[in-house]
Design a protein around this motif. Structure first.
Motif, PDB file in Angstrom:
ATOM      1  N   SER A   1     -34.549   5.644  28.767  1.00  0.00           N
ATOM      2  CA  SER A   1     -35.138   6.583  29.714  1.00  0.00           C
ATOM      3  C   SER A   1     -35.941   5.843  30.770  1.00  0.00           C
ATOM      4  O   SER A   1     -36.100   4.654  30.730  1.00  0.00           O
ATOM      5  CB  SER A   1     -36.011   7.573  28.963  1.00  0.00           C
ATOM      6  N   GLY A   2     -36.322   6.554  31.716  1.00  0.00           N
ATOM      7  CA  GLY A   2     -37.027   5.923  32.763  1.00  0.00           C
ATOM      8  C   GLY A   2     -38.555   6.185  32.622  1.00  0.00           C
ATOM      9  O   GLY A   2     -38.933   7.136  32.045  1.00  0.00           O
TER      10      GLY A   2
ATOM     11  N   GLY B   1     -46.408   3.125  26.045  1.00  0.00           N
ATOM     12  CA  GLY B   1     -45.522   2.350  26.899  1.00  0.00           C
ATOM     13  C   GLY B   1     -46.140   2.056  28.238  1.00  0.00           C
ATOM     14  O   GLY B   1     -46.998   2.790  28.736  1.00  0.00           O
ATOM     15  N   THR B   2     -45.691   0.957  28.832  1.00  0.00           N
ATOM     16  CA  THR B   2     -46.151   0.556  30.159  1.00  0.00           C
ATOM     17  C   THR B   2     -45.059  -0.253  30.834  1.00  0.00           C
ATOM     18  O   THR B   2     -44.153  -0.762  30.166  1.00  0.00           O
ATOM     19  CB  THR B   2     -47.459  -0.270  30.076  1.00  0.00           C
ATOM     20  N   VAL B   3     -45.135  -0.357  32.162  1.00  0.00           N
ATOM     21  CA  VAL B   3     -44.219  -1.200  32.927  1.00  0.00           C
ATOM     22  C   VAL B   3     -45.055  -2.281  33.599  1.00  0.00           C
ATOM     23  O   VAL B   3     -46.039  -1.988  34.287  1.00  0.00           O
ATOM     24  CB  VAL B   3     -43.433  -0.385  33.978  1.00  0.00           C
ATOM     25  N   ILE B   4     -44.654  -3.542  33.362  1.00  0.00           N
ATOM     26  CA  ILE B   4     -45.363  -4.693  33.926  1.00  0.00           C
ATOM     27  C   ILE B   4     -44.333  -5.624  34.554  1.00  0.00           C
ATOM     28  O   ILE B   4     -43.449  -6.126  33.858  1.00  0.00           O
ATOM     29  CB  ILE B   4     -46.134  -5.477  32.840  1.00  0.00           C
TER      30      ILE B   4
ATOM     31  N   THR C   1     -36.479  -3.179  32.516  1.00  0.00           N
ATOM     32  CA  THR C   1     -36.401  -1.723  32.597  1.00  0.00           C
ATOM     33  C   THR C   1     -35.890  -1.278  33.956  1.00  0.00           C
ATOM     34  O   THR C   1     -36.038  -1.994  34.948  1.00  0.00           O
ATOM     35  CB  THR C   1     -37.781  -1.089  32.342  1.00  0.00           C
ATOM     36  N   LEU C   2     -35.293  -0.099  33.974  1.00  0.00           N
ATOM     37  CA  LEU C   2     -34.888   0.520  35.232  1.00  0.00           C
ATOM     38  C   LEU C   2     -35.995   1.397  35.801  1.00  0.00           C
ATOM     39  O   LEU C   2     -35.929   1.824  36.954  1.00  0.00           O
ATOM     40  CB  LEU C   2     -33.622   1.359  35.023  1.00  0.00           C
ATOM     41  N   ALA C   3     -37.017   1.690  34.981  1.00  0.00           N
ATOM     42  CA  ALA C   3     -38.132   2.520  35.443  1.00  0.00           C
ATOM     43  C   ALA C   3     -38.933   1.751  36.488  1.00  0.00           C
ATOM     44  O   ALA C   3     -39.220   0.562  36.322  1.00  0.00           O
ATOM     45  CB  ALA C   3     -39.030   2.900  34.265  1.00  0.00           C
TER      46      ALA C   3
END
Length: 198
Positions: A27-28, A159-162, A109-111
């Motif tokens: 998922s994004g 969750g996190t995006v880095i 990730t694609l997010a």
């Protein structure tokens, strides 16, 4: 102990946690509160009813693709390599039962950001899933989504995006065996140690 309490195996918890992480990967996803809802950023390391490792015991340092956490020495950890997700099993009680497990993963990730990752996770989560207030670990903002399946399985996903990577820790506990306070105590023995070095 009733049959309903003893019928849950560690394998089931691992499967639930791995499923939660897999969904996050397909998922994004920002202000900080602890999982119990308190606005106090200084969480207790554990709760009184949880057995912890001896203070002299060194925690286990776990790395997955540049993301790092520390796990108490009395937890069972399966970490095949620094590029594969790690499974974290809470200590067993006197009957040999572990109440829960966490799955720690970091990968591309694609997010576009943490908000997008959280929104994508909520779209595929169960109808009982709800997003709690975001929390900060290691200077990074993590979303926090909680699900309760049939009143038995409690799932907490962070969750996190880095820098183009998503970092997730999906926790699965048997809510018949562990109280919410115990579950939060276990999670808080690990999550505040997070850091990302890339």
């Amino acid at each position: 102990m009733t049959p309903s309490r003893t019928g849950h195996s560690n394998a089931r918890f691992v499967a639930i946690a791995v499923s939660a992480v897999t969904v996050v990967a397909l998922s994004g996803c920002g202000s900080a509160k602890d999982p119990s809802g308190s606005s106090n950023p200084s969480w207790p390391a554990s709760v009184e009813s949880i057995e912890t490792a001896s203070p002299a015991a060194e925690p286990q340092a776990i790395e997955v693709n540049g993301a790092h956490i520390r796990v108490p020495s009395d937890w069972e950890v399966t970490a095949p390599s620094k590029t594969e997700r790690a499974t974290l099993n809470t200590p067993v009680d006197s009957s040999g039962t572990s109440y829960g497990t966490g799955t720690f993963n970091a990968d591309i990730t694609l997010a576009g950001d943490t908000e997008e990752l959280a929104e994508g996770r909520l779209k595929v989560a169960g109808s009982d899933a709800k997003r709690l207030e975001d929390v900060k670990f290691g200077g990074q903002t993590f979303f926090h989504i909680r699900e309760l399946h049939g009143g038995v399985d409690s799932l907490d996903t962070y969750g996190t995006v880095i820098d183009g990577s998503e970092v997730t820790v999906a926790w699965a506990f048997n809510a018949e065996l562990a109280t919410r306070e115990q579950i939060d105590g276990y999670i808080n023995q690990v999550m505040p140690s997070f850091k990302f070095v890339g």
